[in-house]
Design a protein around this motif. Structure first.
Motif, PDB file in Angstrom:
ATOM      1  N   UNK A  22     -19.573  95.361  80.850  1.00 28.93           N
ATOM      2  CA  UNK A  22     -19.364  93.932  80.645  1.00 28.93           C
ATOM      3  C   UNK A  22     -18.420  93.322  81.655  1.00 28.93           C
ATOM      4  N   UNK A  23     -18.120  92.045  81.426  1.00 26.71           N
ATOM      5  CA  UNK A  23     -17.295  91.283  82.359  1.00 26.71           C
ATOM      6  C   UNK A  23     -15.893  91.857  82.489  1.00 26.71           C
ATOM      7  N   UNK A  24     -15.310  92.307  81.378  1.00 25.01           N
ATOM      8  CA  UNK A  24     -13.932  92.797  81.404  1.00 25.01           C
ATOM      9  C   UNK A  24     -13.746  94.014  82.298  1.00 25.01           C
ATOM     10  N   UNK A  25     -14.582  95.040  82.084  1.00 28.11           N
ATOM     11  CA  UNK A  25     -14.443  96.273  82.872  1.00 28.11           C
ATOM     12  C   UNK A  25     -14.803  96.041  84.333  1.00 28.11           C
ATOM     13  N   UNK A  26     -15.789  95.193  84.585  1.00 26.81           N
ATOM     14  CA  UNK A  26     -16.184  94.909  85.971  1.00 26.81           C
ATOM     15  C   UNK A  26     -15.109  94.110  86.692  1.00 26.81           C
ATOM     16  N   UNK A  27     -14.500  93.162  85.981  1.00 26.63           N
ATOM     17  CA  UNK A  27     -13.430  92.368  86.589  1.00 26.63           C
ATOM     18  C   UNK A  27     -12.215  93.244  86.894  1.00 26.63           C
ATOM     19  N   UNK A 125     -21.708  87.542  98.971  1.00 23.53           N
ATOM     20  CA  UNK A 125     -21.410  86.242  99.590  1.00 23.53           C
ATOM     21  C   UNK A 125     -21.823  85.109  98.658  1.00 23.53           C
ATOM     22  N   UNK A 126     -22.997  85.255  98.012  1.00 22.32           N
ATOM     23  CA  UNK A 126     -23.484  84.228  97.081  1.00 22.32           C
ATOM     24  C   UNK A 126     -22.748  84.317  95.754  1.00 22.32           C
ATOM     25  N   UNK A 127     -22.561  85.546  95.254  1.00 22.30           N
ATOM     26  CA  UNK A 127     -21.898  85.718  93.961  1.00 22.30           C
ATOM     27  C   UNK A 127     -20.453  85.220  93.979  1.00 22.30           C
ATOM     28  N   UNK A 128     -19.832  85.200  95.139  1.00 20.78           N
ATOM     29  CA  UNK A 128     -18.436  84.767  95.229  1.00 20.78           C
ATOM     30  C   UNK A 128     -18.283  83.256  95.303  1.00 20.78           C
ATOM     31  N   UNK A 129     -19.419  82.517  95.393  1.00 21.68           N
ATOM     32  CA  UNK A 129     -19.370  81.053  95.477  1.00 21.68           C
ATOM     33  C   UNK A 129     -19.034  80.441  94.108  1.00 21.68           C
ATOM     34  N   UNK A 130     -18.426  79.254  94.031  1.00 19.82           N
ATOM     35  CA  UNK A 130     -17.803  78.552  95.168  1.00 19.82           C
ATOM     36  C   UNK A 130     -16.466  79.170  95.568  1.00 19.82           C
ATOM     37  N   UNK A 131     -15.849  79.913  94.615  1.00 18.62           N
ATOM     38  CA  UNK A 131     -14.612  80.623  94.923  1.00 18.62           C
ATOM     39  C   UNK A 131     -14.326  81.640  93.819  1.00 18.62           C
ATOM     40  N   UNK A 132     -13.635  82.689  94.161  1.00 22.36           N
ATOM     41  CA  UNK A 132     -13.209  83.664  93.161  1.00 22.36           C
ATOM     42  C   UNK A 132     -14.318  84.290  92.339  1.00 22.36           C
ATOM     43  N   UNK A 133     -15.487  84.514  92.962  1.00 21.51           N
ATOM     44  CA  UNK A 133     -16.631  85.140  92.281  1.00 21.51           C
ATOM     45  C   UNK A 133     -17.067  84.362  91.032  1.00 21.51           C
ATOM     46  N   UNK A 134     -16.909  83.036  91.068  1.00 19.01           N
ATOM     47  CA  UNK A 134     -17.225  82.226  89.891  1.00 19.01           C
ATOM     48  C   UNK A 134     -18.694  82.345  89.488  1.00 19.01           C
ATOM     49  N   UNK A 135     -19.595  82.247  90.482  1.00 20.12           N
ATOM     50  CA  UNK A 135     -21.023  82.332  90.162  1.00 20.12           C
ATOM     51  C   UNK A 135     -21.368  83.711  89.596  1.00 20.12           C
ATOM     52  N   UNK A 136     -20.812  84.756  90.203  1.00 17.89           N
ATOM     53  CA  UNK A 136     -21.051  86.116  89.714  1.00 17.89           C
ATOM     54  C   UNK A 136     -20.517  86.315  88.310  1.00 17.89           C
ATOM     55  N   UNK A 137     -19.346  85.757  88.018  1.00 18.41           N
ATOM     56  CA  UNK A 137     -18.740  85.870  86.683  1.00 18.41           C
ATOM     57  C   UNK A 137     -19.627  85.200  85.635  1.00 18.41           C
ATOM     58  N   UNK A 138     -20.131  84.013  85.965  1.00 15.13           N
ATOM     59  CA  UNK A 138     -20.997  83.288  85.032  1.00 15.13           C
ATOM     60  C   UNK A 138     -22.277  84.082  84.765  1.00 15.13           C
ATOM     61  N   UNK A 139     -22.859  84.650  85.832  1.00 18.18           N
ATOM     62  CA  UNK A 139     -24.086  85.435  85.681  1.00 18.18           C
ATOM     63  C   UNK A 139     -23.848  86.656  84.798  1.00 18.18           C
TER      64      UNK A 139
END
Length: 265
Positions: A22-27, A125-139
């Motif tokens: 999940x998000x916690x362990x990956x972060x 590069x895409x997952x890190x957009x717009x900053x701080x991996x925001x798009x990747x975190x949402x996904x």
């Protein structure tokens, strides 16, 4: 708390069960990896400073100078190549992922391939957009299997490491111990090791489990059959080895592949 699992069938029709990370362990894993990269980056900048300090024009360094150019190239290679290299050569585990007990695998349960590792990390590069991996975190948060865009395109998934089976020593493990064999007895190039997957593990496991119960004539036949199938895949010759040497090599191969594929489902 209920834990969600996914069932995966390998191309060899072996059923495996994994728990998506999940998000916690990956972060947490990413934070550890980024800290390591920051330390390396700082050391590179310190080194660059001392190199520039040794030049005559300290206060107006040429931005096109060789030390600066080399540093910029190294920064790119290290910051991108860190994830790519670790995930491919270390069984889907960066240092952060290993610390958090997670790893990247193919959707079919196999180890991550060179191409998949390249794709998923290029798409950071895409997952890190717009900053701080925001798009990747949402996904990761909203996807049912906690995938980011890089995982979707590369056909990969990040899962929790499953605990290895805890049991008493089996007869073949006692035999391996009696022979004094260790994993370090077999040096396999990582490129060669990538050729061995769950199919090869099942072959060497079946051979090892049945070895002690086979009559001498069958034992030699099965040993040479397994050797002819498995050893050429990792660049080892069979013809020049004695029967005992072949057995020992297969047993050490069993130890190597066991750490990769034997888990408690």
């Amino acid at each position: 708390m209920n834990q969600e699992y996914i069932d995966i069938k390998t191309p060899e029709f072996v059923a495996l069960q994994f728990r998506p990370a999940g998000l916690g362990s990956r972060a947490a894993a990413l934070i550890i990896d980024q800290l390591i990269l920051w330390i390396i980056n700082i050391l590179l900048f310190v080194l660059l400073f001392f190199v520039i300090l040794g030049q005559e024009s300290i206060f107006i360094p040429d931005i096109t100078s060789i030390p600066i150019t080399i540093t910029l190239i190294l920064l790119f290679i290290i910051n991108w190549g860190y994830f790519f290299a670790f995930e491919y050569f270390a069984g889907g585990r960066t240092i952060g992922k290993k610390a958090m007990g997670i790893r990247v695998i193919q959707e079919n349960g196999q180890s991550i391939t060179l191409l998949s590792s390249f794709i998923r990390n290029f798409l950071r590069i895409i997952d890190s957009l717009p900053t701080g991996y925001l798009l990747g975190i949402i996904m990761v948060f909203f996807h049912s299997k906690h995938k980011r865009i890089g995982d979707l395109v590369a056909g990969t998934i990040v899962v929790h490491e499953r605990k290895k089976k805890s049991h008493k020593k089996t007869p073949i493990e006692k035999e391996i111990e009696r022979r004094g064999l260790l994993k370090s007895d077999l040096v396999i190039d990582q490129w060669e090791l990538k050729k061995l997957g769950v199919k090869e593990w099942n072959l060497v496991k079946t051979y090892s489990d049945r070895f002690l119960h086979l009559p001498p004539s069958q034992k030699e036949l099965r040993t040479r059959q397994m050797a002819n199938i498995l050893l050429p895949k990792i660049g080892l010759e069979v013809e020049k080895k004695s029967l005992t040497e072949i057995e020992n090599t297969l047993f050490v191969l069993y130890l190597v592949l066991r750490d990769e594929w034997e888990y408690e489902v």
